[in-house]
Structures are given as structure tokens and as C-alpha cells.
Design a protein around this motif. Structure first.
Motif, PDB file in Angstrom:
ATOM      1  N   GLN A  52       0.827  -1.202   0.000  1.00 36.86           N
ATOM      2  CA  GLN A  52       0.000   0.000   0.000  1.00 36.86           C
ATOM      3  C   GLN A  52       0.865   1.257   0.000  1.00 36.86           C
ATOM      4  O   GLN A  52       0.556   2.238  -0.692  1.00 36.86           O
ATOM      5  CB  GLN A  52      -0.938   0.019   1.209  1.00 36.86           C
ATOM      6  N   ALA A  55       2.045   1.806  -3.494  1.00 34.50           N
ATOM      7  CA  ALA A  55       0.980   2.299  -4.364  1.00 34.50           C
ATOM      8  C   ALA A  55       0.702   3.779  -4.123  1.00 34.50           C
ATOM      9  O   ALA A  55       0.506   4.550  -5.069  1.00 34.50           O
ATOM     10  CB  ALA A  55      -0.293   1.488  -4.129  1.00 34.50           C
ATOM     11  N   TYR A 193       0.997  -2.303 -11.584  1.00 33.08           N
ATOM     12  CA  TYR A 193       0.391  -1.997 -10.287  1.00 33.08           C
ATOM     13  C   TYR A 193      -1.125  -2.102 -10.361  1.00 33.08           C
ATOM     14  O   TYR A 193      -1.766  -2.611  -9.423  1.00 33.08           O
ATOM     15  CB  TYR A 193       0.812  -0.597  -9.823  1.00 33.08           C
ATOM     16  N   LEU A 198      -3.282  -2.652  -6.908  1.00 32.91           N
ATOM     17  CA  LEU A 198      -2.761  -1.645  -5.989  1.00 32.91           C
ATOM     18  C   LEU A 198      -3.268  -0.240  -6.302  1.00 32.91           C
ATOM     19  O   LEU A 198      -3.155   0.660  -5.464  1.00 32.91           O
ATOM     20  CB  LEU A 198      -1.226  -1.642  -6.035  1.00 32.91           C
ATOM     21  N   ILE A 199      -3.817  -0.029  -7.494  1.00 33.07           N
ATOM     22  CA  ILE A 199      -4.342   1.283  -7.864  1.00 33.07           C
ATOM     23  C   ILE A 199      -5.825   1.309  -7.516  1.00 33.07           C
ATOM     24  O   ILE A 199      -6.669   0.806  -8.256  1.00 33.07           O
ATOM     25  CB  ILE A 199      -4.143   1.566  -9.367  1.00 33.07           C
ATOM     26  N   ASN A 203      -5.941   4.554  -2.057  1.00 28.46           N
ATOM     27  CA  ASN A 203      -4.523   4.883  -2.235  1.00 28.46           C
ATOM     28  C   ASN A 203      -4.333   6.156  -3.054  1.00 28.46           C
ATOM     29  O   ASN A 203      -3.473   6.986  -2.742  1.00 28.46           O
ATOM     30  CB  ASN A 203      -3.799   3.715  -2.904  1.00 28.46           C
TER      31      ASN A 203
END
Length: 254
Positions: A52, A55, A193, A198-199, A203
Motif C-alpha cells: 500500500q 501504491a 500496479y 494496488l491502484i 490509495n
């Protein structure tokens, strides 16, 4: 506005860690204290997970990269970029493939150990003034390692520094070349990502809240690069690598 704040990280301890981390990354992206930037994700990971933290840092890196490349675009060593960048992009592919296999702590320990080993070699076996530059194959190998560690934890500085620092470039050329190298490497991370999940809104909105601190760090670093003597510049780079190596090795071993 209420919809945005619903996704925002509100833990004050997170911002106590994240704001200094972003400023350190900005300093590093400017070329001043290169190596300190590798501390950013480990510092943020004191309050959130490493993936995290990576990201959240990615959009901030995009802004820093634009600022860094704009500031130094006339001083890039294009020959060095042509040598290192293809290998660095291969490293990001390796990072994507191994992202779910190797734990971030394992990567941290390896990067930290190699960083301290490089510094020990420079301390106890300093190169002669007439020593030849490191071989090209070593540059490509360390660029692959840099792309890999950059993908996993935005900690690509120490491996690539181990090749570029012995070249003894001027501070401005060093900063410009590293700015272009990492701008390309970071740009290559967006699709992987997103593919890794992770996107997301939480975030990205948290990154937006931290965005004002990104140009502050770069601006300060650019001013310092042009004002610090070359010998002191490299001492600060080595200090950043030493602190980074200690922190990453500690995170990995504990």
C-alpha cells in the motif's frame, strides 16, 4: 468532498510518517542525497503495509519525475541511459513476476545487505584515481536489480548507485541521468500496479492529499545540488545509502 474523505486515510500517525517520507523522496529525486529516497516506503510502512505504501507513493513519484527531468533535462548522459534503461525495465518485469512470491521483507534484507557491502568495499578498498570505470556488464546487472527493487518497494537507488557513483559524474549530470532513468522505470509500473490491484480509490486519494509535499522536496533538492561542492555531495549520497542499507537490512531481519 465528503465522498473523497470517506476514502482518505485519516490516521494522524500515518501522516506523521508519510510527510517526512515524501520530502525525503523529493530530495532523492532531485539527485541531492540520492539513496535517502529508498527510506520512504520503509518509513511509511511503519503504519501501513509495504504494497500500500508503494501504491500511494507512485503518483507522487510521477510528479517528482516530471519536475526532476524538467530541471535537469539539458545535463543527461544519454550514453549511460542507453546502457542502463533497457536493463532497468527488464528488472521491473522481474519485479512484477515475483511480486507475490518474494516478501517485501526479503527484498529489503537483500537490498540492505548489498548496499552496506558496497559501502564497505568503497571504505576499505577505495578505488585509485586512475582506476578504470566498472565493466558494462556490471552496470546492466545492477540496473536489473534496481528495476526489480524499485518495482517492489521504490528502493532502486542503492543498486544503480553502486555502478554510477564510481563513474564520478558531476553532481548535475548524476542527478539528471538518475532523474531520467527512474522517470522511465516509474512510468512502467502503472499498468502492472493496476493489474496487481494496488491502484484503488483509497490509495490514490491519499496520494492526492500528500501531493503538495512532492514538489517541495524536489525544489529544495534542486537548489542544494547547485550549491553543494562535489566532495560533500558524494558524502551525502554515501550517508543516504548507509542509512538506507541499515534500515532495509533491519526491516528484513526482524
Amino acid at each position: 468532498m465528503a465522498e473523497l474523505t470517506r476514502w482518505l486515510i485519516t490516521d494522524p500517525w500515518f501522516y506523521a510518517a508519510a510527510i517526512p517520507a515524501v520530502l525525503l523522496m523529493g530530495l532523492s529525486k532531485s539527485g541531492f542525497g540520492s539513496g535517502f529516497g529508498s527510506l520512504a516506503v520503509p518509513i511509511m510502512a511503519l503504519t501501513i503495509s509495504v504494497p500500500q505504501a508503494a501504491a500511494i507513493m507512485l503518483p507522487l513519484l510521477a510528479v517528482m519525475d516530471v519536475l526532476g527531468v524538467t530541471a535537469y533535462r539539458r545535463h543527461v548522459d544519454l550514453k549511460l541511459i542507453r546502457l542502463l534503461l533497457p536493463a532497468g525495465l527488464v528488472g521491473t518485469v522481474v519485479g512484477m513476476l515475483l511480486f507475490g512470491v518474494l516478501s517485501p521483507t526479503t527484498v529489503a534484507a537483500v537490498v540492505g545487505g548489498l548496499t552496506l557491502a558496497f559501502l564497505a568495499q568503497r571504505l576499505f578498498f577505495p578505488p585509485r584515481a586512475d582506476a578504470p570505470p566498472p565493466p558494462l556488464w556490471l552496470g546492466r546487472l545492477l540496473a536489473v536489480a534496481s528495476g526489480f527493487t524499485s518495482f517492489v518497494a521504490h528502493a532502486g537507488g542503492p543498486p544503480i548507485n553502486a555502478y554510477v557513483l564510481p563513474l564520478r559524474l558531476s553532481p548535475v549530470v548524476f542527478s539528471a541521468t538518475m532523474a531520467v532513468f527512474f522517470a522511465a522505470v516509474n512510468a512502467s509500473k502503472w499498468i502492472p500496479y493496476a493489474w496487481l490491484g494496488l491502484i484503488d480509490w483509497r490509495n490514490m486519494i491519499t496520494a492526492l492529499a500528500l501531493m503538495p509535499f512532492a514538489p517541495m522536496g524536489v525544489w529544495l533538492g534542486v537548489r542544494l545540488v547547485h550549491r553543494v561542492r562535489q566532495d560533500w555531495f558524494y558524502r551525502l549520497v554515501y550517508a543516504g545509502m548507509f542509512l538506507t542499507g541499515c534500515k532495509l537490512l533491519w526491516d528484513g531481519l526482524r
